[in-house]
Design an enzyme around this catalytic site. Structure first.
Site, PDB file in Angstrom:
ATOM      1  N   HIS A 196      39.351 -25.763   7.569  1.00  0.00           N
ATOM      2  CA  HIS A 196      40.600 -25.522   8.294  1.00  0.00           C
ATOM      3  C   HIS A 196      40.642 -26.432   9.524  1.00  0.00           C
ATOM      4  CE1 HIS A 196      41.959 -22.136   5.845  1.00  0.00           C
ATOM      5  NE2 HIS A 196      40.669 -21.876   5.720  1.00  0.00           N
ATOM      6  N   ASP A 273      35.637 -17.953  -2.968  1.00  0.00           N
ATOM      7  CA  ASP A 273      36.667 -17.575  -2.003  1.00  0.00           C
ATOM      8  C   ASP A 273      37.367 -16.312  -2.498  1.00  0.00           C
ATOM      9  OD1 ASP A 273      38.066 -17.804   0.365  1.00  0.00           O
ATOM     10  OD2 ASP A 273      39.493 -19.279  -0.384  1.00  0.00           O
ATOM     11  N   LEU A 306      48.362 -20.107  -0.804  1.00  0.00           N
ATOM     12  CA  LEU A 306      47.203 -19.513  -1.465  1.00  0.00           C
ATOM     13  C   LEU A 306      46.413 -18.678  -0.467  1.00  0.00           C
ATOM     14  CD1 LEU A 306      45.937 -22.515  -3.639  1.00  0.00           C
ATOM     15  CD2 LEU A 306      46.804 -20.343  -4.506  1.00  0.00           C
TER      16      LEU A 306
END
Length: 384
Positions: A196, A273, A306
């Site tokens: 990120h 994830d 997502l």
């Protein structure tokens, strides 16, 4: 409690390096004693023979697990939630994992760390904790709540570097933390991963020099690889000392792009994830008070973003074979040996060899249906 001596035989035993035909793994308590031809098995060891065609391999290790069994770690950062998540993922061959806590309020982050410390004391499947945030880029939040994204404070450094049991993995944006912060974490034995992030190639290389060794879900929530702006992806693919996680679900990253990652200088790891639907019954869950729908195998927010995945590790291995063309043994290595080595457990986990912890998965190599698992020598069927 694991029996003092037991053996499991299979037509194919993958030890983390190579495949042994018609072989067996002998376990002595929590540890592996030997991997040997079936004909050489000691008569004293109780024997479990797997069905024809089945494989035996090191148990899967997943370093990015947000939830499972209809439980989300962020919504319930407790030992009970961790136990439910472990149970859900073990059905798919994952014998050890890092419960993953994404960007949230500081008090909840402290509760998540405390919960994993409690769990580690009695649950060998818990290897530590993965803190994905909150030190991220507000320009690349993905599904993370921007209101909780922040720069680290002195209290954060004290909290993260305090004495602890197990591994700690911290995902951060290196361009958003002070110089020296990554070095402080690395010096405390913390694995630091880029994720990120809107970092440049130069900023990423500087972070690697400071102690960053991982990349969280490579390609996702970071700048793309461009001709005159190589960014963090180029740094990952050209640095031999780093590891990068891949979400091989067919949605997060195109298979053609993943095949490029397999050829990089760094070392690939499979991560899921995973969100609550893995091993659960519900088709939706709530994150930050907002409903996340699960349709067609995708977990998405209302705007289409997502939000993690509905992927199991067994399916990730299968997708490596079907979508990426990897040999099964190579795919298994990405799900066991490589993640073990990334978090500093390569001497005890990720292989079937004398002295290693007896974490095993038995499965059908065609369907990737899991037949059984063992954690520290304890069989899932016997433990349930």
């Amino acid at each position: 409690m694991s029996p003092p001596l037991q053996a499991v035989a299979a037509g194919h035993v993958f030890d983390g390096n190579s495949v042994h035909r018609d072989a067996a793994v002998v376990m002595d308590g929590e540890r592996i004693a030997r991997v040997l031809p079936r004909a050489e098995l000691p008569r004293s060891a109780p024997l479990r023979t797997l069905p024809d065609g089945a494989w035996l391999a090191p148990g899967f290790i997943d370093l990015q697990v947000n939830g499972g069994g209809d439980v989300l770690f962020n919504e319930s950062p407790t030992p009970e939630a961790i136990a439910a998540i472990i149970k859900a993922h073990r059905k798919f061959g994952t014998t050890s994992l890092l419960p993953t806590f994404i960007t949230d309020a500081a008090e909840k982050m402290r509760a998540a760390i405390a919960a994993t410390q409690t769990s580690i004391a009695h649950e060998p499947s818990v290897l530590g904790i993965h803190l994905e945030g909150p030190f991220l880029s507000p320009e690349k939040p993905g599904v993370h709540a921007v209101r909780y994204i922040r720069a680290p404070h002195d209290e954060d450094t004290a909290l993260l570097t305090a004495p602890r049991e197990g591994a700690m993995l911290v995902t951060l944006a290196p361009e958003c933390v002070p110089k020296g912060f990554i070095a402080q974490l690395a010096a405390a034995g913390i694995r630091v991963s880029l994720g990120h992030s809107n970092a440049s190639y130069e900023q990423t290389r500087a972070a690697i020099a400071e102690g960053l060794t991982g990349f969280t879900h490579l390609f996702n929530a970071m700048p793309p690889l461009m001709s005159r702006a190589p960014g963090p992806i180029a740094a990952a693919l050209t640095s031999s000392a780093v590891f990068y996680g891949l979400i091989v679900d067919g949605y997060h990253v195109d298979p053609a792009t993943l095949r490029v990652a397999l050829r990089g200088a760094g070392r690939c790891m499979l991560v899921t994830d995973a969100m609550p639907p893995v091993g659960g019954k519900q088709t939706a869950f709530r994150l930050y008070g907002e409903e996340i729908a699960v349709t067609g195998g995708r977990c998405t927010r209302a705007d289409g973003t997502l939000a993690g995945s509905a992927l199991s590790m067994a399916q990730a291995v299968a997708n490596c074979v079907k979508l990426l063309g990897l040999p099964l043994a190579d795919a298994l290595r990405l799900a066991s040996r490589n993640p073990a080595e990334f978090i500093g457990r390569g001497d005890t986990l990720g292989r079937l060899a004398p002295g290693y912890r007896a974490d095993l998965v038995a499965f059908d190599p065609v369907s990737m249906d899991v037949i059984d698992t063992w954690v520290a020598g304890v069989n899932a069927s016997a433990a349930s």
